[in-house]
Design an enzyme around this catalytic site. Structure first.
Site, short mmCIF file in Angstrom:
data_model
loop_
_atom_site.label_atom_id
_atom_site.label_comp_id
_atom_site.label_asym_id
_atom_site.label_seq_id
_atom_site.Cartn_x
_atom_site.Cartn_y
_atom_site.Cartn_z
N LYS A 1 -6.93 3.27 -3.39
CA LYS A 1 -7.41 3.00 -1.79
C LYS A 1 -7.53 4.71 -1.28
CE LYS A 1 -4.85 2.17 2.57
NZ LYS A 1 -3.99 1.23 3.16
N ASP B 1 0.91 -1.22 -0.08
CA ASP B 1 0.02 0.02 -0.07
C ASP B 1 1.01 1.07 0.00
OD1 ASP B 1 -2.04 -2.18 0.59
OD2 ASP B 1 -3.18 -0.89 1.99
N LYS C 1 -10.46 0.18 -2.21
CA LYS C 1 -10.13 -0.01 -0.94
C LYS C 1 -10.50 1.37 -0.22
CE LYS C 1 -6.69 -1.08 2.64
NZ LYS C 1 -5.34 -1.77 3.06
O1 LIG Z 1 -5.18 1.42 6.05
C1 LIG Z 1 -6.14 1.25 7.04
C2 LIG Z 1 -6.09 2.55 8.01
O2 LIG Z 1 -4.94 2.93 8.39
C3 LIG Z 1 -6.99 2.27 8.97
O3 LIG Z 1 -7.57 3.36 9.65
P1 LIG Z 1 -8.20 3.47 10.87
O4 LIG Z 1 -7.51 2.85 11.91
O5 LIG Z 1 -9.23 4.48 10.86
O6 LIG Z 1 -9.23 2.04 10.72
#
Ligand SMILES: O=C[C@H](O)COP(=O)(O)O
Length: 313
Positions: free
Chosen positions: A213, A150, A249
Site C-alpha cells: 500500500k 494495514d 492498494k
Molecule cells: O488508507 C486510507 C487513507 O488514510 C485515506 O486517505 P484519504 O483520507 O486522503 O482518502
C-alpha cells in the site's frame, strides 16, 4: 479466492542492484490518464468496479461508534437502492478501514454483510513505537475481529538501507496477523527515492505482505502515479521470481472519479485485468465515494446531484 503470498525468505540479491530511472517513470505515469478515454456505460462499469474495490476509510481522531456505524451502512449499500437498481448492480465496498478501537463497532455494524473489516495498526501513521507494542496492537485488532491489518513500516530501515531489519519486522507482523491479511504501507512520501520505494516493496513481499500500500493518507505526499507504477513493477518482478501474487492498494488523496479510473487503467496496463478485483486491488479513500456516486448518478439521470445528498458519513 487468491492464494496468499507466503513470502520468499530474505533475498536482497533480487532487488539491491535495481535502480529506478525517475524521469522515465514520471514520463510513463504522465501518459497514463490519456491512454483510455472511458465514456458512458464503460465508464460507469469501471466506476462500479472502483466501488467494489474501495476500502471505505475513516481514520480521524474524533471517530466514534456512531460515525463508524454510518460508514458501515454506506459500505453495505454504497450506491443506495435507487442508483444500484437503475444501474442493475448489487455491490458492496471492498472493506471498511478503521483504527483498532473502532474495529468492534465495524464488526457489529457489518455483521452478515460479507464486508471485511480492516484495521490500521503498528502505531499508525508514524510507526515509531516499540516493536512488541506494535505486534500487540496487531493481535488486539485481530482479536477484535479485524480481517485485514494495514501496518506501517519503520521508515528509517528503508532510508538507511537496513533491509534485513525491515524484513524481520514485517515477517513478525505477518506472523502476528495469523489468518488476517497483511497490507504493508510503505509511506512512499517519506521514502525520498523511487529506488527506495522499489526495494522496500520487494522486502515487504519477501516477508509475506498480501498487499503493498502506498501511503497512510497522513504524509505530505500520498499516492502518486510514478510511485504506484514502480510498486506495480515490483509486484510483477516478485511474481516472475516466485510465482506468487500480491495485491496493490493506492491510498491517500484519491478523491475523484478520474483518480479511480486512472488508477484502474494503470493496474490494467501493468498487471492485467485479472488484478482488478477486491482480492488484489483496493483503493484506500475517505472521500472518494461521494464523487463516484455523483458521476454514476449523472450517467443514470443526465444531471448532477448535490454533494450533501451523497456524503458517506
Ligand atoms: O488508507 C486510507 C487513507 O488514510 C485515506 O486517505 P484519504 O483520507 O486522503 O482518502
Amino acid at each position: 479466492m487468491v492464494t496468499r503470498n507466503q513470502g520468499s525468505g530474505f533475498k536482497p540479491a533480487l532487488f539491491t542492484s535495481r535502480v529506478v530511472n525517475r524521469p522515465a517513470a514520471e514520463w510513463l505515469a504522465a501518459s497514463l490518464p490519456g491512454l483510455r478515454s472511458l465514456k458512458g456505460a464503460h465508464q460507469a462499469a469501471w466506476l462500479v468496479n472502483a466501488v467494489r474495490c474501495l476500502d471505505l476509510t475513516t481514520l480521524a481522531g474524533d471517530d466514534t461508534a456512531g460515525r463508524v456505524a454510518r460508514l458501515c451502512a454506506k459500505a453495505r449499500d454504497p450506491l443506495g437502492p435507487h442508483l444500484a437498481e437503475a444501474l442493475g448492480v448489487s455491490v458492496t465496498v471492498g472493506a471498511v478501514c478503521v483504527y483498532p478501537t473502532m474495529v468492534r463497532h465495524a464488526v457489529k455494524a457489518l455483521e452478515g454483510s460479507g464486508v471485511p473489516v480492516a484495521s490500521v495498526a503498528t502505531g499508525f501513521p508514524a510507526g515509531l513505537t516499540p516493536l512488541p507494542l506494535r505486534l500487540a496492537e496487531i493481535s488486539y485488532a485481530v482479536d477484535q475481529g479485524a480481517d485485514e491489518i494495514d501496518v506501517v513500516i519503520t521508515r528509517e530501515y528503508a532510508l538507511t538501507g537496513d533491509w534485513a531489519a525491515l524484513y524481520e519486522e514485517i515477517a513478525q507482523m505477518r506472523a502476528a496477523c495469523g489468518e488476517a491479511h497483511l497490507k504493508v504501507i510503505l509511506a512512499t512520501g517519506d521514502l525520498r527515492s523511487l529506488t527506495t520505494v522499489y526495494r522496500a516493496a520487494m522486502v515487504a513481499m519477501q516477508a509475506g505482505a498480501d498487499f503493498i500500500k502506498t501511503s497512510t493518507g497522513k504524509e505530505e505526499v500520498n499516492a502518486t502515479l510514478p510511485v504506484s507504477l514502480i510498486m506495480l513493477r515490483a509486484i510483477r518482478d516478485y511474481q516472475a521470481q516466485t510465482g506468487q501474487i500480491v495485491g496493490f492498494k493506492p491510498a491517500g488523496g484519491l478523491r475523484t472519479s478520474k483518480d479511480a479510473l486512472t488508477w484502474q487503467v494503470l493496474m490494467k496496463e501493468e498487471l492485467g485485468l485479472s488484478w482488478l478485483q477486491p482480492d488484489l486491488f483496493r483503493i484506500g479513500a475517505s472521500s472518494l465515494l461521494a464523487d463516484i456516486e455523483r458521476q454514476l448518478s449523472h450517467y443514470v439521470t443526465g444531471r448532477y446531484a448535490a454533494f450533501h445528498h451523497q456524503e458517506p458519513a
